[in-house]
Design an enzyme around this catalytic site. Sequence first.
Site, mmCIF file in Angstrom:
data_model
loop_
_atom_site.group_PDB
_atom_site.id
_atom_site.type_symbol
_atom_site.label_atom_id
_atom_site.label_comp_id
_atom_site.label_asym_id
_atom_site.label_seq_id
_atom_site.Cartn_x
_atom_site.Cartn_y
_atom_site.Cartn_z
ATOM 1 N N THR A 172 0.913 -1.147 0.000
ATOM 2 C CA THR A 172 0.000 0.000 0.000
ATOM 3 C C THR A 172 0.941 1.183 0.000
ATOM 4 O OG1 THR A 172 -1.913 -0.935 1.176
ATOM 5 C CG2 THR A 172 -1.505 1.367 1.561
ATOM 6 N N ARG A 200 -13.917 -7.199 -2.500
ATOM 7 C CA ARG A 200 -13.394 -6.943 -1.151
ATOM 8 C C ARG A 200 -12.884 -5.489 -1.054
ATOM 9 N NH1 ARG A 200 -8.168 -5.215 0.947
ATOM 10 N NH2 ARG A 200 -8.031 -5.922 3.093
ATOM 11 N N VAL A 201 -13.265 -4.814 -0.008
ATOM 12 C CA VAL A 201 -12.782 -3.453 0.228
ATOM 13 C C VAL A 201 -11.985 -3.454 1.530
ATOM 14 C CG1 VAL A 201 -13.442 -1.050 0.636
ATOM 15 C CG2 VAL A 201 -14.746 -2.434 -0.986
ATOM 16 N N ASP A 203 -9.107 -1.284 4.276
ATOM 17 C CA ASP A 203 -9.153 -0.102 5.142
ATOM 18 C C ASP A 203 -8.764 1.181 4.425
ATOM 19 O OD1 ASP A 203 -6.537 -1.302 4.888
ATOM 20 O OD2 ASP A 203 -5.847 0.185 6.346
ATOM 21 N N GLY A 226 -5.935 -4.978 6.322
ATOM 22 C CA GLY A 226 -6.930 -3.909 6.378
ATOM 23 C C GLY A 226 -8.132 -4.209 7.236
HETATM 24 N N1 ASP Z 1 -4.150 -2.225 3.967
HETATM 25 C C1 ASP Z 1 -4.284 -2.774 2.641
HETATM 26 C C2 ASP Z 1 -5.589 -3.444 2.503
HETATM 27 O O1 ASP Z 1 -5.981 -4.163 3.410
HETATM 28 C C3 ASP Z 1 -3.218 -3.719 2.252
HETATM 29 C C4 ASP Z 1 -1.854 -3.521 2.814
HETATM 30 O O2 ASP Z 1 -1.454 -2.425 3.186
HETATM 31 O O3 ASP Z 1 -1.122 -4.506 2.882
HETATM 32 O O4 ASP Z 1 -6.213 -3.319 1.479
#
Ligand code: ASP
Length: 313
Positions: A172, A200-201, A203, A226
């Site tokens: 990310t 899928r959504v 954070d 997330g």
């Molecule tokens: N936080 C991101 C998500 O869950 C993925 C990540 O940072 O690894 O979509």
Amino acid sequence: MIALGIHGGCGVMARTELSDAQWAAARADLIEALRAGWRVLQTGGSAVAAVEAAVVVMEESPHFNAGYGAALNIDGVAALDASIMDGASLGAGAVSAVSRARNPVKLARALMEGKGTVMLTGPAADAYAEAHGLEVVAPSFFVTDRQRQALVRMKHLERTGTPATEGEKHGTVGAVALDRDGHLAAATSTGGYTNKPAGRVGDTPIIGAGTYARDGTCAVSGTGAGEYFIRHVVGHEIASRMAYLGEDLATAAHKVVMEDLHRHGIGAGIVAIDGQGRLVVPYNTDGMYRGWVTTEGVVHVATHDKVFVVETL
Ligand code: ASP
């Protein structure tokens, strides 16, 4: 006083697997992102514009899981999430499951500056980008060979019941900034994780979870599993600990990342800044791509423990 911090995900490869060439290429893009954000701040631009500029550079880089080169979902699609928040007004814009807007963070900002809608998803978000003159591309634009291979490998691991490494799970990008007028902002952008379910959504586009900014308190951008950031409402939780308990940023961030999130046994990291430009970058994984420019203009980048002092801007 101005300050800027970024992260490129807490899913950096295990130290032993990260080649010098890979690290050098990723580091060059982190430095470019810091320069882009700093340029905005130094010329009197807003924290919002600075975090957007820094995130755009990382979205354009194939080395990070956002925009071009993002992780692919179970169907082999880059379904992108992003958000931005202005600590001065608490204005926010967030998009999820975008597959055509070239720079999801620009779309999030356009939404924030629009008529009041905070979140848009899927084709409607891409249509908003098109209608507002932002660049749109074919969904295949985002797909790199590296991510195609990562998806094949992840499906194989799943079939054989082998757990994936942190490096395979996370990525990310995000940025936080303090501008000359004392305003804070945060922005985050991601492809989520390889082989994520369709629809899928995470954070990243959830204001208060993966992205949060409130003047006088802090701005936060997260990376990691997330679902847990959503459940702990991480950005807002850190700001609330500061506001209600009187904790400083380092204490509040440490509590949430190294205790609350760590307890779930999941990888997590953040970059956060307070109203005085103090930056923290806690993470509980092996490493996290990260960088920051101090209020004196000194550029730092790192993946693991060793911090490189690059230049003074
Ligand atoms: N936080 C991101 C998500 O869950 C993925 C990540 O940072 O690894 O979509």
